[in-house]
Design a protein around this motif. Structure first.
Motif: not given
Length: 216
Positions: A14-18
């Motif tokens: 999720v952090q990477g996607g954001q």
């Protein structure tokens, strides 16, 4: 262990996607660099333009603990062919290392051949595929979520390591190097910028284990 590990993989994704990473980029990163700590560092440093040298340096620094982990497994792998040892070390992460080492110590105490490669390979396969796939899923859905830190999933990763430490527990005397490593890492973390607390904690724990092993 997977109950604590999988939410953490989702958080990484999720952090990477954001940060703009695609699910394919996340999948490639987690499968080529199977080490959660350095992956979180890489995601935190992800920017445009991409600071490749900085990310590579921090990754090397954080993953330096794998040198000591490999050294701890070396006595149990010395009779294993190199063609099996190299893949085993590639798939080694903190969790599989702890499980494999604990199993080897138990088998040695029972008078059995120390290293159980099928057990280790099974643990690595489950951890590797689960971590990479859930991180990729997290990256795919990441832009849909807000501040995931507020959900409290951050406790999942420390909980996994507490379970691993419990499985390796022998006595208070034997755990003294753990305490030295913890105190050293915490002190360096609070006083020094960067990820130097990782090798500092690992090296101090190794020296403490050597010292108490010599004086026991």
């Amino acid at each position: 262990m997977l109950i604590g590990l999988l939410p953490w993989a989702l958080i990484l994704g999720v952090q990477g996607g954001q940060k703009g990473m695609s699910w394919a980029e996340m999948l490639m990163m987690t499968m080529m660099n199977f080490a959660g700590g350095s992956e979180f560092a890489a995601v935190n440093l992800w920017a445009d333009p991409l600071p490749i040298l900085l990310i590579a340096t921090v990754t090397l620094m954080i993953n330096s603990r794998h040198i000591l982990m490999g050294a701890a497994l070396a006595p149990y792998l010395k009779h294993t062919p190199l063609k099996k040892v190299m893949p085993a070390l590639f798939f080694m992460c903190d969790e599989s290392w702890a499980l494999g080492l604990a199993e080897a110590q138990k088998r040695k105490a029972q008078g059995l051949p120390a290293f159980n490669m099928p057990f280790y390979a099974g643990a690595c396969t489950v951890l590797y595929l689960s971590w990479a796939s859930f991180a990729a899923i997290g990256a795919a859905v990441g832009p849909m979520f807000g501040d995931i830190a507020a959900w409290g999933f951050g406790m999942a990763f420390p909980a996994v390591f507490l379970v691993l430490l419990r499985g390796m527990w022998k006595s208070f005397a034997a755990s003294r190097p753990w305490l030295v490593s913890l105190v050293t890492a915490a002190a360096v973390y609070l006083t020094t910028d960067g990820a130097w607390y990782v090798p500092a904690g690992a090296l101090s724990g190794l020296f403490a284990a050597y010292w108490w092993g010599e004086t026991a």
